[in-house]
Each structure stands twice: as structure tokens, then as C-alpha cells.
Design a protein around this motif. Structure first.
Motif, mmCIF file in Angstrom:
data_model
loop_
_atom_site.group_PDB
_atom_site.id
_atom_site.type_symbol
_atom_site.label_atom_id
_atom_site.label_comp_id
_atom_site.label_asym_id
_atom_site.label_seq_id
_atom_site.Cartn_x
_atom_site.Cartn_y
_atom_site.Cartn_z
ATOM 1 N N GLY A 173 0.780 -1.225 0.000
ATOM 2 C CA GLY A 173 0.000 0.000 0.000
ATOM 3 C C GLY A 173 0.813 1.275 0.000
ATOM 4 N N ARG A 174 2.100 1.165 0.290
ATOM 5 C CA ARG A 174 2.983 2.335 0.192
ATOM 6 C C ARG A 174 3.861 2.256 -1.055
ATOM 7 N N LEU A 175 3.430 1.424 -1.971
ATOM 8 C CA LEU A 175 4.019 1.288 -3.306
ATOM 9 C C LEU A 175 5.404 0.665 -3.305
ATOM 10 N N ASN A 176 5.799 0.048 -2.173
ATOM 11 C CA ASN A 176 7.078 -0.641 -2.102
ATOM 12 C C ASN A 176 7.002 -1.982 -2.817
ATOM 13 N N VAL A 177 7.992 -2.275 -3.648
ATOM 14 C CA VAL A 177 8.074 -3.606 -4.247
ATOM 15 C C VAL A 177 8.376 -4.601 -3.134
ATOM 16 N N HIS A 178 7.601 -5.650 -3.062
ATOM 17 C CA HIS A 178 7.742 -6.623 -1.981
ATOM 18 C C HIS A 178 9.186 -7.136 -1.885
ATOM 19 N N GLY A 179 9.784 -6.955 -0.714
ATOM 20 C CA GLY A 179 11.089 -7.542 -0.443
ATOM 21 C C GLY A 179 12.288 -6.742 -0.916
ATOM 22 N N ILE A 180 12.089 -5.595 -1.570
ATOM 23 C CA ILE A 180 13.210 -4.777 -2.059
ATOM 24 C C ILE A 180 13.110 -3.397 -1.423
ATOM 25 N N GLU A 181 14.084 -3.013 -0.645
ATOM 26 C CA GLU A 181 14.063 -1.700 -0.007
ATOM 27 C C GLU A 181 14.393 -0.600 -1.021
ATOM 28 N N GLY A 182 13.791 0.554 -0.809
ATOM 29 C CA GLY A 182 14.105 1.719 -1.634
ATOM 30 C C GLY A 182 13.577 1.654 -3.053
ATOM 31 N N LEU A 183 12.688 0.700 -3.344
ATOM 32 C CA LEU A 183 12.150 0.551 -4.698
ATOM 33 C C LEU A 183 10.633 0.605 -4.653
ATOM 34 N N LYS A 184 10.064 1.538 -5.406
ATOM 35 C CA LYS A 184 8.622 1.686 -5.489
ATOM 36 C C LYS A 184 8.179 1.648 -6.956
ATOM 37 N N VAL A 185 6.911 1.354 -7.160
ATOM 38 C CA VAL A 185 6.291 1.474 -8.470
ATOM 39 C C VAL A 185 5.122 2.436 -8.332
ATOM 40 N N ALA A 186 5.001 3.376 -9.250
ATOM 41 C CA ALA A 186 3.925 4.372 -9.173
ATOM 42 C C ALA A 186 3.408 4.691 -10.562
ATOM 43 N N ASP A 187 2.416 3.971 -11.002
ATOM 44 C CA ASP A 187 1.738 4.215 -12.275
ATOM 45 C C ASP A 187 0.526 3.289 -12.328
ATOM 46 N N LEU A 188 -0.134 3.225 -13.466
ATOM 47 C CA LEU A 188 -1.359 2.421 -13.572
ATOM 48 C C LEU A 188 -1.111 0.927 -13.423
ATOM 49 N N SER A 189 0.127 0.501 -13.473
ATOM 50 C CA SER A 189 0.408 -0.927 -13.291
ATOM 51 C C SER A 189 0.054 -1.407 -11.895
ATOM 52 N N ILE A 190 -0.053 -0.507 -10.918
ATOM 53 C CA ILE A 190 -0.319 -0.945 -9.540
ATOM 54 C C ILE A 190 -1.786 -1.273 -9.301
ATOM 55 N N MET A 191 -2.668 -0.977 -10.253
ATOM 56 C CA MET A 191 -4.102 -1.193 -10.048
ATOM 57 C C MET A 191 -4.409 -2.691 -9.905
ATOM 58 N N PRO A 192 -4.936 -3.121 -8.767
ATOM 59 C CA PRO A 192 -5.265 -4.542 -8.611
ATOM 60 C C PRO A 192 -6.526 -4.945 -9.360
ATOM 61 N N SER A 193 -7.438 -3.986 -9.549
ATOM 62 C CA SER A 193 -8.661 -4.233 -10.317
ATOM 63 C C SER A 193 -8.985 -2.969 -11.095
ATOM 64 N N ASN A 194 -9.903 -3.094 -12.047
ATOM 65 C CA ASN A 194 -10.135 -1.994 -12.977
ATOM 66 C C ASN A 194 -11.036 -0.911 -12.394
ATOM 67 N N VAL A 195 -11.102 0.192 -13.102
ATOM 68 C CA VAL A 195 -11.933 1.329 -12.711
ATOM 69 C C VAL A 195 -12.848 1.695 -13.868
ATOM 70 N N ALA A 196 -13.979 2.279 -13.547
ATOM 71 C CA ALA A 196 -15.027 2.521 -14.552
ATOM 72 C C ALA A 196 -14.834 3.854 -15.251
ATOM 73 N N GLY A 197 -13.895 3.900 -16.164
ATOM 74 C CA GLY A 197 -13.719 5.128 -16.912
ATOM 75 C C GLY A 197 -12.324 5.261 -17.465
ATOM 76 N N ASN A 198 -12.124 6.302 -18.272
ATOM 77 C CA ASN A 198 -10.793 6.601 -18.796
ATOM 78 C C ASN A 198 -9.818 6.724 -17.640
ATOM 79 N N THR A 199 -8.630 6.177 -17.797
ATOM 80 C CA THR A 199 -7.725 6.001 -16.653
ATOM 81 C C THR A 199 -6.799 7.186 -16.392
ATOM 82 N N TYR A 200 -6.888 8.253 -17.186
ATOM 83 C CA TYR A 200 -5.962 9.370 -16.992
ATOM 84 C C TYR A 200 -6.076 9.972 -15.598
ATOM 85 N N SER A 201 -7.306 10.186 -15.120
ATOM 86 C CA SER A 201 -7.467 10.781 -13.787
ATOM 87 C C SER A 201 -6.867 9.869 -12.721
#
Length: 615
Positions: free
Chosen positions: A565-593
Motif C-alpha cells: 500500500g505504500r508502493l514498495n516492491v515486496h522484499g526490495i528496499e528503496g524501490l517503489k512502483v507508481a503508475d497504472l500498473s499498480i491497479m489490482p482491479s479496474n476502474v469505470a472510466g478513462n484512466t488518466y485521472s
């Protein structure tokens, strides 16, 4: 020395934070952090070109030029052949320059539902948690008194408006026709709960300047140009991998993007890798089709995938690259009788010049067409009782489980626009219109994986389009619904001869008839052969919405997750991912927002961890 350059020699070997990717989320999080703490040294590494003041980025009406072969700001991914798509290999374009897909998208202002974020089931990411960040990002230009102003922002960097021009007659016509099918007009379909209404749609366009609202121009460029910042941007360089040491991310390796580099190396010279070190964090923000590949080339992913790709395993995280999602889209083209000034096709067939419209913008008498996208009317839709009654039992089963008791979940988004998105070369110069539909929550899933250690190795990309039969049944409902609206529109030229793209019904079937509806509002009836004709059309035509997401899902490791939930890659310190790839399930609409939202949330998380006060 410029803070944005394609020359890696201009940048220091070590910085505080490296952001691998300068898309919507990456520009947002880097710009927000840089503004909050000018002493932070931040390096954004972007594979594509600098988008600063590029004409077909900043001028909304030029957005379709990014789909042309050789488009400079677009990267085209080809997915594997799919029998579900009648043997097609679908193409998925994504942003290929600063600002990412926000620099080339269709600019529809579409917020998702609050329950979509609740369904992510992650502390700090509920709809209620995220509302302040949605307000923070936008300046909302809509004075309709029926709009709940507490749900929108009025001081943010991203402007939301009707744009420079609106096809008002077409707008009114489509809303009237939709009402005849039972779909009501609503003041704000983007209030986080509305799931069954049509609206005069807003766009990510500044109402005065007429410019597109991408994250690079809205946030990153102003900070970089302030000369009071530690933010720097290296363009035209691909991030090959994250460098790790003893379970911690310490930097990245990148290489020149020779496919687009504006300053090319000597003929035959190999691309020279460059390593940058990060004192505090590496944040991977290369999108759903880029971020998992960077992780896999770094040795982070499924052991079987990495071994096959000849990449040493650093950390086994099986979910990397899986759970690929996109909204399945189809477009139907029709001949229209609207006035030429209300038609976008004049841009596409040469009757209207981009250059002339740019020059005319804001001058007396100008219609400001250059600040227009044509996407002026859209709706979020749930099926009515008749549509549900005629649906297959397999569709009803999942509807009952996932939708029936959740009225905030729309089945689809539909768009009505005075444009034909297809090839105009074989069509007469005339006015056209489109009915478009995409599913809100497709069940089909795909994947993307590397096949080798180089950033230039072919990718194993499975789109997952129509891989679940429920999605096809839902899209059949979508086809029938948009058709009922189209054939009630006075803008429609009428008759089967005015259908430019659509299913091929057998001669004499009820589905082949395009009569104007009777006064009692009768709906078209379809038999099994008609339904199969619709399905075959969909298999031949279903395409991306450019809404790629889900491949580094924010879930527990045991559930196939990649980040917490804090965007940390599991098991790797100092590494985060922050973009639409983190979405666990979809959202109802264009994804830009949602991409901008993830950038805002990532900046907030990093500011907390860095101890930045009053963020």
C-alpha cells in the motif's frame, strides 16, 4: 545548462531519487516533490522525446495524429495473435514521450467510481481517502448549480472544461435520443457514484489557452524552468533495469533510445549504457507495459519467466507482468447530416487546416476548433430490465454476483461524437458520427513479460481481449444500446446505407433494418444469427482504449501482488512502483485521472517518508 536534455553527460552520477519514466504519474510525483523541497535532487529518465510546446501535443484537435505510422510521441505494442479476436494481433499504443499517454490521449475527463478504489482493499486507498487528492489536482470549470462543488477542485494545476468549441446541436440531439431509450441526463457523471446517466462531457483542456492538460506541461515543465529546483530530466533513454545490492535498490542502468534519438551516435557505434545511483529511492513509473519489464530485467519477477529470459533471479515475485487489464472498445461509424462546422471530420479529410485553426485561435469570429476533440457527449450505463432478461444465463450469473446489489457500478461507458475515426481516404468528404462503447470492468486478463535481458528484446504480450466470454456478451448489449440511441438521433442520415462500420447482418433479418423508431419507442429485435453477426464484428474490431493497467498489482505477495500500500516492491528496499500498473482491479472510466491520482498519492507517500513538512 538545461535541466531537460538527451545528453546523459550533463547529469550527476548520483541523485536522491530516480524516477524511471516520465509519464502522467512520474511527472506528477516528481514535480510535486521538487516543488515541496527544492533541495531534493531528482532525476526523471524518459525513453521518449521532450514534449515541451510540441504542436500536436498542446493543441487538442491534433490528437489523432499520434495514431499515424511513425508518430514521434507514441510507442506501439503488438500483442500476440488471439483466436478470440479471429486471429488478430491487436496493437496497443501508449505515450512515447514526456507526459506519457496524457500527452496523446483523447482528453476525456472521466473519473472512476469511489467503490472502484474501495475494491482495491488497501489501507489509505479508499474512495474517501483519495477524494482530497482528486480535488487537489484539478481546476474544475463548470458552473452548473446542480454539481456538488465539494467533490471537485478549483485551484489545481490541471484544468477541466468544455474546451474551446462544443458541438452543441449534436450534444443536445444525442442527449434527447438517449432519453427516449430511458437514459437520463445528469449534471455530473463524474461524482464518484453516478453509474447510469448521460452528460455533456468535459475535457482535460484549459478553457482560455485551449491547451491540452498533460502532466509535463501542468506540473513538470514549470518546476524545471523555475531554476529553483533539483529536478532534472534525461530524455530519449530507456531504463534497462534497476540495480540492487543486498536487497536494496541503489540505482538504474539506462541506454540511449536509438529508435528516436535526435542526437544519434556515430554510425555503427553501439548504444552506451549509463548507470545513475540513487541515495534514497528508485521509483519505477514506466506504465503497465513498461514497469513490469524493467522489474523483470532487474531480476524481479516470476522465476520461470526470468530463467527463460536468461535473467538472474534477484527476487521471486510471481505476479510481475500478470493481471494485464484494458477496457475493450469498439467504434461504430455512421453518416450524419450535421452542419460542417459541427463536424470534426473536416480536420481529417483536408477541409479544415490545423495550421489555419492554430493561427485563428481566440481571434474575433474564430470557432476555436483547434481546442476541440469532438468527444462532447458520453454516458455511464447499466443495462435495463429488458436487456438483462434477454442476456445469456452465464451473463446473468456474474451480473447478480458483481453488479446487481452495487448500483454504483456501470457496465459500460458510451460516447457519441460527430466524427468518424476510421480511414477517410475512400469516403466522400462529408459529415459523420460515431457511437463508441467500452466495458467498465472486463473479466479478461492478459500479461506482458520480457524474453531477454535487453530493452530491445521482443516482449511476450497477451492482451486478454475477449478471453472471457462474459465480456463478449456484455459488449453485445453495448452494441444494441448505442444503436438504439443512434437511430433516434436527427443527426443520423438514416438507413442501413448510412452505416459506415458495423456488423454484417444477413439480408432481410430484423437486425439489418435501420428504420427510424416507431412512436411507441419500439426496440429492434435480434435473433441468434443477428447476435452471432454482432459477436463476429466485435471479434474483428475490439481494440484498446489505451487504458493499460494492473501488471504490478498492489496486493499481498501471496495473492499475486507486486507492491504494498505504500508502493514498495515486496522484499526490495528503496524501490517503489507508481503508475497504472499498480491497479489490482479496474476502474469505470478513462484512466488518466487515476494515473494522475497515483502520482499525487505517490508524492504524498514519499513526502511523508522523507519528512517533508506541510506537503
Amino acid at each position: 545548462m538545461s535541466n531537460i536534455s538527451n545528453n546523459p553527460a550533463q547529469f550527476p552520477d548520483e541523485v536522491d531519487i530516480i524516477v524511471a519514466g516520465g509519464g502522467s504519474a512520474g511527472c506528477t510525483l516528481a514535480g510535486r516533490l521538487a516543488a515541496a523541497d527544492p533541495s531534493l535532487s531528482i532525476l526523471v529518465v524518459e525513453a521518449g522525446l521532450n514534449n515541451k510546446d510540441v504542436p500536436n501535443v498542446i493543441h487538442p484537435a491534433m490528437y489523432l495524429t499520434h495514431l499515424l505510422p511513425g508518430a514521434q510521441m507514441t510507442t506501439f505494442h503488438q500483442a500476440n495473435k488471439s483466436e478470440k479476436l479471429n486471429g488478430r494481433e491487436p496493437i496497443v499504443p501508449i505515450g512515447g514521450g514526456l507526459g506519457g499517454s496524457g500527452s496523446i490521449n483523447f482528453m476525456m475527463y472521466t473519473r472512476s467510481q469511489a467503490v472502484d478504489y474501495d475494491d482495491w482493499n488497501t489501507e489509505g486507498w479508499t474512495g474517501k481517502d483519495l477524494l482530497p487528492l482528486f480535488r487537489k489536482m484539478e481546476t474544475f470549470h463548470n458552473d452548473d448549480p446542480a454539481v456538488d462543488k465539494s467533490l471537485h477542485g478549483y485551484e489545481g494545476p490541471f484544468h477541466v472544461s468544455s474546451g474551446g468549441y462544443v458541438s452543441k446541436d449534436f450534444q443536445d440531439d444525442s442527449i434527447r435520443a438517449a432519453a427516449e431509450t430511458g437514459l437520463k441526463e445528469v449534471p455530473d457523471a463524474n461524482n464518484f457514484t453516478e453509474a447510469n446517466g448521460i452528460q455533456k462531457w468535459l475535457k482535460w483542456i484549459h478553457p482560455k489557452t485551449g491547451r491540452r492538460q498533460d502532466a509535463a506541461h501542468a506540473i513538470l515543465h514549470p518546476i524545471v524552468e523555475s531554476n529553483r529546483t533539483g529536478l532534472q530530466v534525461l530524455t530519449e533513454h530507456k531504463v534497462v533495469k534497476v540495480i540492487t545490492s543486498n536487497g536494496r535498490a541503489t540505482g538504474i542502468e539506462c541506454t540511449p533510445n536509438t529508435s528516436i534519438q535526435t542526437t544519434a551516435p556515430a554510425t555503427g557505434a553501439p548504444a552506451t549504457p549509463r548507470v545513475f545511483k540513487a541515495r534514497k529511492y528508485v521509483v519505477v513509473s514506466a506504465g503497465a507495459l513498461g514497469s513490469p519489464c524493467i522489474l523483470e530485467r532487474s531480476g524481479i519477477g516470476s522465476k520461470s519467466v526470468l530463467e527463460k529470459a536468461r535473467v538472474p533471479v534477484v527476487s521471486e515475485i510471481p505476479g510481475v507482468g500478470s493481471n494485464y487489464m484494458d477496457h475493450n472498445l469498439f467504434l461504430l461509424g455512421y453518416k450524419s447530416i450535421i452542419k460542417e462546422e459541427e463536424c470534426f471530420d473536416a480536420f481529417l479529410d483536408g477541409r479544415r487546416s490545423f495550421e489555419a485553426e492554430i493561427d485563428a485561435f481566440s481571434k474575433p469570429g474564430s470557432l476555436n476548433h483547434i481546442a476541440w476533440s469532438s468527444l462532447d457527449t458520453a454516458a455511464k450505463i447499466r443495462p435495463n430490465e429488458a436487456e438483462l432478461a434477454s442476456a445469456p444465463e452465464s451473463f446473468k450469473k456474474l451480473w447478480k454476483r458483481d453488479y446487481e446489489s452495487r448500483p454504483e457500478r456501470p457496465l459500460m461507458v458510451a460516447v457519441f461524437a460527430p466524427i468518424h475515426f476510421g480511414d477517410h481516404s475512400d469516403l466522400p468528404k462529408a459529415q459523420y458520427m460515431t457511437g463508441a462503447v467500452f466495458l467498465s470492468y472486463p473479466y479478461g486478463r492478459g500479461h506482458i513479460h520480457v524474453t531477454g535481458p535487453s530493452a530491445d528484446d521482443k516482449l511476450d504480450f497477451e492482451s486478454g481481449f475477449l478471453s472471457n466470454d462474459w465480456d463478449l456478451d456484455a459488449l453485445v448489449i453495448g452494441y444494441k444500446r448505442q444503436r438504439e440511441v443512434i437511430r433516434r438521433m436527427e443527426s443520423f442520415a438514416g438507413g442501413a446505407e448510412s452505416v459506415i462500420t458495423g456488423p454484417k447482418f444477413r439480408e432481410g433479418s430484423k437486425g439489418s433494418k435501420w428504420d427510424y423508431p416507431t412512436a411507441n419507442g419500439a426496440m429492434i429485435e435480434y435473433d441468434e444469427e443477428d447476435d452471432e453477426a454482432i459477436k463476429n464484428f466485435l471479434r474483428d474490431n475490439i481494440a484498446t482504449t489505451w487504458h493499460s493497467c494492473g501488471t504490478c498489482a498492489m496486493k499481498p505477495l501471496k495473492d499475486g501482488g507486486v507492491v504494498d500500500g505504500r508502493l514498495n516492491v515486496h522484499g526490495i528496499e528503496g524501490l517503489k512502483v507508481a503508475d497504472l500498473s499498480i491497479m489490482p482491479s479496474n476502474v469505470a472510466g478513462n484512466t488518466y485521472s487515476t494515473a494522475l491520482l497515483i502520482g499525487e498519492k505517490a508524492a504524498t507517500i514519499l513526502a511523508e517518508e522523507l519528512g517533508i513538512q506541510n506537503f
